[in-house]
Design a protein around this motif. Sequence first.
Motif, PDB file in Angstrom:
ATOM      1  N   ALA A   1       0.835  -1.565  -0.336  1.00 46.02           N
ATOM      2  CA  ALA A   1      -0.262  -0.490   0.093  1.00 46.02           C
ATOM      3  C   ALA A   1       0.895   1.677  -0.283  1.00 46.02           C
ATOM      4  O   ALA A   1       2.046   1.619   0.856  1.00 46.02           O
ATOM      5  N   VAL A   2       0.312   2.497  -0.913  1.00 44.62           N
ATOM      6  CA  VAL A   2       1.087   3.514  -0.514  1.00 44.62           C
ATOM      7  C   VAL A   2       0.481   4.795  -0.155  1.00 44.62           C
ATOM      8  O   VAL A   2      -0.330   5.002  -0.112  1.00 44.62           O
ATOM      9  N   VAL A   3       1.095   5.188   0.842  1.00 42.18           N
ATOM     10  CA  VAL A   3       0.245   6.410   2.197  1.00 42.18           C
ATOM     11  C   VAL A   3       1.524   7.138   2.407  1.00 42.18           C
ATOM     12  O   VAL A   3       2.537   7.374   2.392  1.00 42.18           O
ATOM     13  N   ALA A   4       0.700   8.448   1.763  1.00 42.06           N
ATOM     14  CA  ALA A   4       1.987   9.982   2.090  1.00 42.06           C
ATOM     15  C   ALA A   4       3.097  10.126   1.274  1.00 42.06           C
ATOM     16  O   ALA A   4       4.399   9.977   1.981  1.00 42.06           O
TER      17      ALA A   4
ATOM     18  N   ASP B   1       5.040   6.805   1.164  1.00 40.57           N
ATOM     19  CA  ASP B   1       5.265   6.141   1.776  1.00 40.57           C
ATOM     20  C   ASP B   1       4.950   4.646   1.537  1.00 40.57           C
ATOM     21  O   ASP B   1       3.344   4.497   1.113  1.00 40.57           O
TER      22      ASP B   1
ATOM     23  N   TYR C   1       4.199   0.871   2.223  1.00 42.74           N
ATOM     24  CA  TYR C   1       4.225  -0.194   3.523  1.00 42.74           C
ATOM     25  C   TYR C   1       4.042  -1.814   2.932  1.00 42.74           C
ATOM     26  O   TYR C   1       2.516  -2.061   2.595  1.00 42.74           O
TER      27      TYR C   1
ATOM     28  N   GLU D   1       4.021  -5.464   9.240  1.00 41.70           N
ATOM     29  CA  GLU D   1       3.672  -4.565   8.523  1.00 41.70           C
ATOM     30  C   GLU D   1       5.226  -3.366   8.481  1.00 41.70           C
ATOM     31  O   GLU D   1       5.093  -3.022   9.423  1.00 41.70           O
TER      32      GLU D   1
ATOM     33  N   LYS E   1       7.144  -0.457   7.000  1.00 43.52           N
ATOM     34  CA  LYS E   1       7.325   1.255   5.857  1.00 43.52           C
ATOM     35  C   LYS E   1       9.310   1.472   5.446  1.00 43.52           C
ATOM     36  O   LYS E   1       9.742   1.205   5.953  1.00 43.52           O
TER      37      LYS E   1
ATOM     38  N   ASP F   1      -1.091   6.420  -6.184  1.00 41.85           N
ATOM     39  CA  ASP F   1      -1.314   6.155  -4.988  1.00 41.85           C
ATOM     40  C   ASP F   1      -1.940   4.473  -4.790  1.00 41.85           C
ATOM     41  O   ASP F   1      -2.366   3.784  -4.068  1.00 41.85           O
ATOM     42  N   GLY F   2      -0.940   3.633  -5.159  1.00 43.31           N
ATOM     43  CA  GLY F   2      -0.725   1.867  -4.693  1.00 43.31           C
ATOM     44  C   GLY F   2      -1.385   1.443  -5.282  1.00 43.31           C
ATOM     45  O   GLY F   2      -2.159   0.303  -4.983  1.00 43.31           O
ATOM     46  N   SER F   3      -2.152   1.517  -6.210  1.00 34.53           N
ATOM     47  CA  SER F   3      -3.013   1.045  -7.546  1.00 34.53           C
ATOM     48  C   SER F   3      -2.388  -0.011  -8.224  1.00 34.53           C
ATOM     49  O   SER F   3      -0.551  -0.013  -8.083  1.00 34.53           O
TER      50      SER F   3
END
Length: 461
Positions: A378-381, A383, A385, A421, A423, A455-457
């Motif tokens: 997953a991609v958040v801000a 970063d 994960y 998880e 980072k 966006d991690g898609s």
Amino acid sequence: MHTRSLKPPTNPPPGLDVLQPGPTIYKSTGELVWSDPSLGSCNDLNLQTFEGEQYLTVWVGTGGGASGLQTGSGFALILNSKYEVIRNISAVNPEGTDLHEFRIPQPAARTALLTAFNPVQLDLTSVGGLAKGWYLNSIIQEIDIDSGRVLFNWTSADHIALDESFNNLTTSGSGTSEGNPWDAVHINSIDKDHEGNYLISSRHCKTIYKIDKNGTIIWRLGGSRSDFTALSNDTEFNWQHHVRWRNDETQISVFDDGAAVLHQTSIVVDEPVATGKLLNVDQEAMTVSLAKRYFPSPNTGFSLAEGSTELYGDFVVVGYGSNPWITVHDTATQGVVFSAVIGPNNSTLWVGGISNYRAFQTSTHAFTGHPTQPPSVAVVAGDVYVSWNGATNVASYTLFTGSSPEKVTTRVSNVRNSGFETKISAGGASTFILVEALAADGKILGRSVVHRASDGSIASR
């Protein structure tokens, strides 16, 4: 809920967060290794030998043992290191397989010891009940795992006298209908000795029975008709669980709950503290003495149901059942070297409490998980994960990037696996990314699908 710890750490965590029902494996540092909520209600996750190999075993189904009545209808499953079900075993019983036992006896390692319960009509007048009363028959079966054939079938109604029960029929108000049978015996564990005889725990008779392979009772330990003379204090047990032969069948381990809830409303307390016990049992002299006793710490108190005592060389692992505690003890000194609380510290069985039927220990030497699904990203801000549910040997993750989904080959960074998880900073990544999971020796264990860095898609599988 069932948890397993890998090795007692120097500084144990204050608690383990349980976020959903289902089987779970934790590291002793408190990090989640694997969970599968899709299996739903489960009990007794363990590592057992089947046909010479180590497999995960677990009971899954509906219902639960807290009521002391109908205790669940389900199946005994064997899972391989990919967490795939390779065998589905069921007791031959109208009510299905009960949750209380799934043991693969050694050294043959080809059969399953299972419990089952079935309400039957019985004359209960000798204990204050109806002439046509209803009795919850405790059943034990040994099943050939490959064929499903019943090799041994034994029922409490045929062998255990009604007046051996400590579950008072008239006080409970049970035994009046098929839907309200009297649970007089309540078998909750089965073991087998080298001669093929069976060792069973009857919670409601407070008795351990040794059963001949022909079905007759050889002796009773505990309860109202014990055949043994106690040579020391603290050999008694009340409302016990998880009885096992130990040390070449010279000792028996038992989890002594000390208390019980009968019919969801009546709490019976015989001992103030639940403990794991190791008993010396001399079957020739017919004597019993206390070898070791393992007390909970820092939490303390009785357990209303469930629980386990399991030996691992220099360590003893005690699970406290309805109390969401695990303690690990030095076998010799009995001192606590590890303790943890699994989720909310709430011993209420029916109002949000965490129920840990049995607790076991393993290591990555004994069991290595190889999930078939790739690592999740997953991609958040900005970063990244990454997590990989069930992978036991991941030492680090490497982030790769590229300008097209077909060429994600540029190495960005490598970071140590920091928990369930991990980072990773996405600084330096371009349009597309993927993550590789590496073992300590650098071997690639798995690779994620390609994701868009924005966006991690998922961009490509």
